[in-house]
Design a protein around this motif. Structure first.
Motif, mmCIF file in Angstrom:
data_model
loop_
_atom_site.group_PDB
_atom_site.id
_atom_site.type_symbol
_atom_site.label_atom_id
_atom_site.label_comp_id
_atom_site.label_asym_id
_atom_site.label_seq_id
_atom_site.Cartn_x
_atom_site.Cartn_y
_atom_site.Cartn_z
ATOM 1 N N PHE A 286 56.006 59.616 43.923
ATOM 2 C CA PHE A 286 56.407 59.369 45.301
ATOM 3 C C PHE A 286 57.915 59.258 45.403
ATOM 4 N N TYR A 287 58.453 59.692 46.519
ATOM 5 C CA TYR A 287 59.847 59.460 46.843
ATOM 6 C C TYR A 287 59.965 58.089 47.511
ATOM 7 N N ARG A 288 59.053 57.826 48.422
ATOM 8 C CA ARG A 288 59.008 56.541 49.117
ATOM 9 C C ARG A 288 57.562 56.125 49.356
ATOM 10 N N ILE A 289 57.400 54.825 49.505
ATOM 11 C CA ILE A 289 56.179 54.258 50.069
ATOM 12 C C ILE A 289 56.656 53.447 51.262
ATOM 13 N N ALA A 290 56.210 53.853 52.443
ATOM 14 C CA ALA A 290 56.648 53.211 53.678
ATOM 15 C C ALA A 290 55.562 52.298 54.204
ATOM 16 N N GLU A 291 55.992 51.247 54.879
ATOM 17 C CA GLU A 291 55.084 50.304 55.533
ATOM 18 C C GLU A 291 55.438 50.268 57.011
ATOM 19 N N MET A 292 54.441 50.421 57.847
ATOM 20 C CA MET A 292 54.632 50.246 59.284
ATOM 21 C C MET A 292 53.815 49.030 59.674
ATOM 22 N N HIS A 293 54.457 48.018 60.222
ATOM 23 C CA HIS A 293 53.813 46.742 60.517
ATOM 24 C C HIS A 293 53.363 46.692 61.974
ATOM 25 N N PHE A 294 52.141 46.187 62.170
ATOM 26 C CA PHE A 294 51.553 46.038 63.497
ATOM 27 C C PHE A 294 50.945 44.640 63.617
ATOM 28 N N ALA A 295 50.955 44.091 64.818
ATOM 29 C CA ALA A 295 50.417 42.752 65.038
ATOM 30 C C ALA A 295 48.946 42.665 64.650
ATOM 31 N N ASP A 296 48.184 43.705 64.985
ATOM 32 C CA ASP A 296 46.744 43.721 64.701
ATOM 33 C C ASP A 296 46.239 45.153 64.865
ATOM 34 N N HIS A 297 44.936 45.329 64.671
ATOM 35 C CA HIS A 297 44.368 46.671 64.747
ATOM 36 C C HIS A 297 44.490 47.259 66.153
ATOM 37 N N ASP A 298 44.385 46.432 67.182
ATOM 38 C CA ASP A 298 44.560 46.922 68.554
ATOM 39 C C ASP A 298 45.962 47.485 68.755
ATOM 40 N N ALA A 299 46.964 46.822 68.193
ATOM 41 C CA ALA A 299 48.339 47.316 68.301
ATOM 42 C C ALA A 299 48.477 48.667 67.605
ATOM 43 N N TYR A 300 47.819 48.819 66.450
ATOM 44 C CA TYR A 300 47.860 50.112 65.751
ATOM 45 C C TYR A 300 47.205 51.198 66.602
ATOM 46 N N GLN A 301 46.055 50.887 67.200
ATOM 47 C CA GLN A 301 45.376 51.871 68.055
ATOM 48 C C GLN A 301 46.256 52.220 69.261
ATOM 49 N N SER A 302 46.940 51.237 69.812
ATOM 50 C CA SER A 302 47.857 51.482 70.935
ATOM 51 C C SER A 302 49.035 52.343 70.498
ATOM 52 N N TYR A 303 49.506 52.130 69.270
ATOM 53 C CA TYR A 303 50.577 52.950 68.691
ATOM 54 C C TYR A 303 50.151 54.410 68.652
ATOM 55 N N ARG A 304 48.957 54.649 68.143
ATOM 56 C CA ARG A 304 48.444 56.033 68.073
ATOM 57 C C ARG A 304 48.302 56.625 69.464
ATOM 58 N N ALA A 305 47.751 55.862 70.400
ATOM 59 C CA ALA A 305 47.560 56.347 71.774
ATOM 60 C C ALA A 305 48.906 56.644 72.431
ATOM 61 N N TRP A 306 49.928 55.818 72.160
ATOM 62 C CA TRP A 306 51.241 56.031 72.735
ATOM 63 C C TRP A 306 51.799 57.393 72.321
ATOM 64 N N PHE A 307 51.628 57.745 71.039
ATOM 65 C CA PHE A 307 52.123 59.042 70.579
ATOM 66 C C PHE A 307 51.277 60.194 71.112
ATOM 67 N N ASP A 308 50.007 59.957 71.433
ATOM 68 C CA ASP A 308 49.215 60.998 72.097
ATOM 69 C C ASP A 308 49.817 61.321 73.462
ATOM 70 N N GLU A 309 50.318 60.289 74.138
ATOM 71 C CA GLU A 309 50.918 60.453 75.464
ATOM 72 C C GLU A 309 52.399 60.834 75.402
ATOM 73 N N ASN A 310 53.047 60.540 74.285
ATOM 74 C CA ASN A 310 54.480 60.797 74.101
ATOM 75 C C ASN A 310 54.710 61.486 72.758
ATOM 76 N N PRO A 311 54.214 62.700 72.593
ATOM 77 C CA PRO A 311 54.299 63.345 71.272
ATOM 78 C C PRO A 311 55.746 63.624 70.854
ATOM 79 N N LEU A 312 55.963 63.574 69.549
ATOM 80 C CA LEU A 312 57.268 63.936 69.003
ATOM 81 C C LEU A 312 57.452 65.439 69.137
ATOM 82 N N ALA A 313 58.671 65.849 69.424
ATOM 83 C CA ALA A 313 58.985 67.278 69.388
ATOM 84 C C ALA A 313 58.791 67.764 67.954
ATOM 85 N N VAL A 314 58.184 68.910 67.781
ATOM 86 C CA VAL A 314 57.866 69.428 66.445
ATOM 87 C C VAL A 314 59.104 69.457 65.556
ATOM 88 N N GLU A 315 60.247 69.869 66.108
ATOM 89 C CA GLU A 315 61.458 69.980 65.293
ATOM 90 C C GLU A 315 62.001 68.621 64.851
#
Length: 118
Positions: A65-94
Motif C-alpha cells: 500500500f501507498y496509504r491507508i486512509a481513514e474517513m471518520h463518521f459519527a455513525d452509520h447514518d452519517a456514512y449513508q448520508s455521505y454516500r447519498a450526498w455524493f449521489d446528488e453532488n457527484p465529483l467531476a470525473v477529472e
C-alpha cells in the motif's frame, strides 16, 4: 464512530509528487465539501513491520500500500448520508481518483479507542 478504511497504491505512471498534489489540493477538499464526513486521516506507509522473530514480514506485491486512509463518521447514518450526498453532488470525473488511485480495499469498521491514562 465508524470509519471507512481504504488501502491503496498509486496507479503506474503517476508520480508521488503528482499524486500528493492532487490528493491534498483537489481530492481532500472535494471530500471535505461533504458535510457528513467528520475527518480524514491519511496514513502514508513507510515500511512493513518486522516479524516477532526479527525477520522482515513477507508481504505479497498485491498487498502493498501507498496509504491507508481513514474517513471518520459519527455513525452509520452519517456514512449513508455521505454516500447519498455524493449521489446528488457527484465529483467531476477529472477530479476523482480514477487513473490515479489503485484501490486494494474499502471497508467500513467500528472503532474502539483505548488510551493511556495520564
Amino acid at each position: 464512530m465508524i470509519k471507512a478504511l481504504l488501502g491503496y497504491g498509486i496507479v503506474e505512471g503517476v508520480s508521488e509528487e503528482e499524486y500528493e498534489r492532487w490528493l491534498f489540493d483537489v481530492h481532500a477538499p472535494d471530500l471535505l465539501a461533504n458535510p457528513h464526513v467528520d475527518r480524514i486521516v491519511f496514513n502514508k506507509i513507510l515500511y512493513p513491520v518486522t516479524s516477532a522473530s526479527g525477520g522482515t514480514a513477507q508481504i505479497p506485491p498485491s498487498q502493498t500500500f501507498y496509504r491507508i486512509a481513514e474517513m471518520h463518521f459519527a455513525d452509520h447514518d452519517a456514512y449513508q448520508s455521505y454516500r447519498a450526498w455524493f449521489d446528488e453532488n457527484p465529483l467531476a470525473v477529472e477530479r476523482g481518483p480514477a487513473g490515479r488511485t489503485d484501490f486494494k480495499f474499502y471497508l467500513i469498521g467500528e472503532s474502539t479507542v483505548v488510551e493511556r491514562d495520564r
